[in-house]
Design a protein around this motif. Sequence first.
Motif, PDB file in Angstrom:
ATOM      1  N   THR A  69       0.842  -1.201   0.000  1.00  0.00           N
ATOM      2  CA  THR A  69       0.000   0.000   0.000  1.00  0.00           C
ATOM      3  C   THR A  69       0.872   1.244   0.000  1.00  0.00           C
ATOM      4  O   THR A  69       0.582   2.206  -0.712  1.00  0.00           O
ATOM      5  CB  THR A  69      -0.930   0.006   1.233  1.00  0.00           C
ATOM      6  N   LYS A  70       1.940   1.208   0.761  1.00  0.00           N
ATOM      7  CA  LYS A  70       2.845   2.359   0.823  1.00  0.00           C
ATOM      8  C   LYS A  70       4.291   1.894   0.781  1.00  0.00           C
ATOM      9  O   LYS A  70       4.628   0.826   1.258  1.00  0.00           O
ATOM     10  CB  LYS A  70       2.625   3.135   2.118  1.00  0.00           C
ATOM     11  N   LYS A  72       6.051   1.276  -1.981  1.00  0.00           N
ATOM     12  CA  LYS A  72       6.448   0.494  -3.175  1.00  0.00           C
ATOM     13  C   LYS A  72       7.502   1.239  -3.977  1.00  0.00           C
ATOM     14  O   LYS A  72       8.566   0.713  -4.276  1.00  0.00           O
ATOM     15  CB  LYS A  72       5.252   0.266  -4.128  1.00  0.00           C
ATOM     16  N   ASP A 203      -6.223   1.466   1.098  1.00  0.00           N
ATOM     17  CA  ASP A 203      -6.328   2.366  -0.061  1.00  0.00           C
ATOM     18  C   ASP A 203      -7.046   1.588  -1.174  1.00  0.00           C
ATOM     19  O   ASP A 203      -7.060   0.363  -1.162  1.00  0.00           O
ATOM     20  CB  ASP A 203      -4.941   2.834  -0.528  1.00  0.00           C
ATOM     21  N   HIS A 204      -7.604   2.311  -2.122  1.00  0.00           N
ATOM     22  CA  HIS A 204      -8.308   1.691  -3.255  1.00  0.00           C
ATOM     23  C   HIS A 204      -9.357   0.672  -2.779  1.00  0.00           C
ATOM     24  O   HIS A 204      -9.460  -0.432  -3.315  1.00  0.00           O
ATOM     25  CB  HIS A 204      -7.319   0.978  -4.197  1.00  0.00           C
ATOM     26  N   HIS A 336      -0.635  10.343   0.224  1.00  0.00           N
ATOM     27  CA  HIS A 336      -2.053  10.537  -0.089  1.00  0.00           C
ATOM     28  C   HIS A 336      -2.965   9.463   0.488  1.00  0.00           C
ATOM     29  O   HIS A 336      -4.050   9.227  -0.009  1.00  0.00           O
ATOM     30  CB  HIS A 336      -2.256  10.664  -1.604  1.00  0.00           C
TER      31      HIS A 336
HETATM   32 MG   LIG Z   1      -1.350   3.602  -4.459  1.00  0.00          MG
END
Ligand SMILES: [Mg+2]
Length: 497
Positions: A69-70, A72, A203-204, A336
């Motif tokens: 998620t974060k 990457k 996220d998403h 974000h």
């Molecule tokens: Mg993303």
Amino acid sequence: MASTSRTYNDAIDKLNELQTPFAVIEARRKAGILPDSVLGIAKMRAYLTRIGYTPADLDRLNIVHVAGTKGKGSTCAFVDSIFSQYQQRHGGPRKTGLFTSPHLMAVRERIRIDSKPISEELFAKYFFEVWDRLEESREAPEEDTPFGSKPVYARYLTLVSWHAFLQEGVEVAVYETGIGGEYDSTNLVSSPVASGISTLGIDHVAILGDTVEKIAWHKAGIMKMGSPAFTIEQLPGAAEVLMNRAKEKEVNLRALKIDPRLEGVKIRPNAVFQKKNATLAIALAETVLTKLGLLKEVSESKLPQEFIDGLEKCVFRGRCEVKEEKNVTWHLDGAHTADSLKMSSKWFASEITGRRTGPRVMIFNQQGRIEAIDFLQPISTTLQSINEDHDRPAFDHVVFCTNVTYSQTGYKRDFVNNTIDPSEIDKLTVQHAFAEKWAAIDPKAKVVVLPTIEDALNYARGVAGASPEGEVVQAYVTGSLHLVGGALGILEETDAL
Ligand SMILES: [Mg+2]
Ligand SMILES: Nc1ncnc2c1ncn2[C@@H]1O[C@H](COP(=O)(O)OP(=O)(O)OP(=O)(O)O)[C@@H](O)[C@H]1O
Ligand SMILES: [Mg+2]
């Protein structure tokens, strides 16, 4: 056809046509139709065939595949930077590829060869070669993938990256997933040299699900039998899902604690989350370099100098970046999500605590995501916590703007976004909602809504101009990588980073 212009700009215009328009996204959402999943992967396979490759061809790229998620992109950048050190000192890996998303200033930043964004010329060449092959090929059944059709934006770029890397003779390629893993367009790779799963969070949710367990299931989809996989410490529910899926797939998944060999290595920022990214990157790079015969043995106590230099010299623009200007210090971070904005605001707070004075200005956007309203309170709380004077606002000024770059010329072509509601941008709907919320959270702050990034930067400079001699505005630009990219473009007057 031959007479059609085929410049980089033409390629970006064509690429923008592959964005799903806002009206279509809305209609699908109302009808409860989710974006491509299993079928999306089958279609990607058809497209790969049509551009002339098989999944086995991708194995020539010695792929490192990263989901999460974060972190990457940061993890991928560390791996690439370590490779670059080996390349400089030992001539290998011969050529490196790096595929990341999103971009900061120019689409071509997503496809890097030897760490540099692919040139406009090469981007245009490979972009249109893929285009022509998809138009002309009659390979692969037409059933779900009509002849002549093209995949959407991010998927199309994945095809361009494979084509570019294979044509350019890339020896190792680092791939960041776009969304999720299992059904992500990059997941056609069947035998990565190693897979890595960075920090998991929320996220998403519309695509991946609304719990960290559901999200972990998707991300675990990049692990492949026969390829080692690594992750770092995760929330217990997420860790369990990863381990169970690894068992099902007969993958040896190792959950790494922060690498003790990082002691004394100066990574930026010096924060726990970044140490996790670095830990993952070290394990991934060790696996690849060992396979290529460039790393002969792995010491448990000390990192090779190439690793240390790669980690210390890694530059990943727009993430926890500081830029000094005469009267303004810009702190730019494209965080974000809820979790990453907490990290990010702590980073900003630690940067200014005790070291920097002057008015604080935040510039924030999160286009088309009203739920980001919940990200605001934690930012304010973090900044309040460093105030010695409790009457001081978290920020003296807070600016909410859109991601439109310039007040005169609008969007740079590489930022055109057809997937959001244009009327929302005209009316500054989400910005006004954020502003109202901030005024309630932090009544002493001066809150303004401005139409463009350029206006927001000028506002911060105006605050600096009106401040007493010697004071430096501490500006924090965050909430959207597009905002940060646009800001960097204006501050540096450059086209790509
Ligand atoms: Mg993303
Ligand atoms: N491991 C992490 N955990 C939490 N936050 C992180 C982590 N790594 C980075 N961040 C924060 O998230 C921001 C984005 O990092 P990065 O670009 O590496 O993530 P990403 O997974 O590629 O995100 P994206 O969804 O934008 O592709 C960073 O600037 C930082 O503030
Ligand atoms: Mg990314």
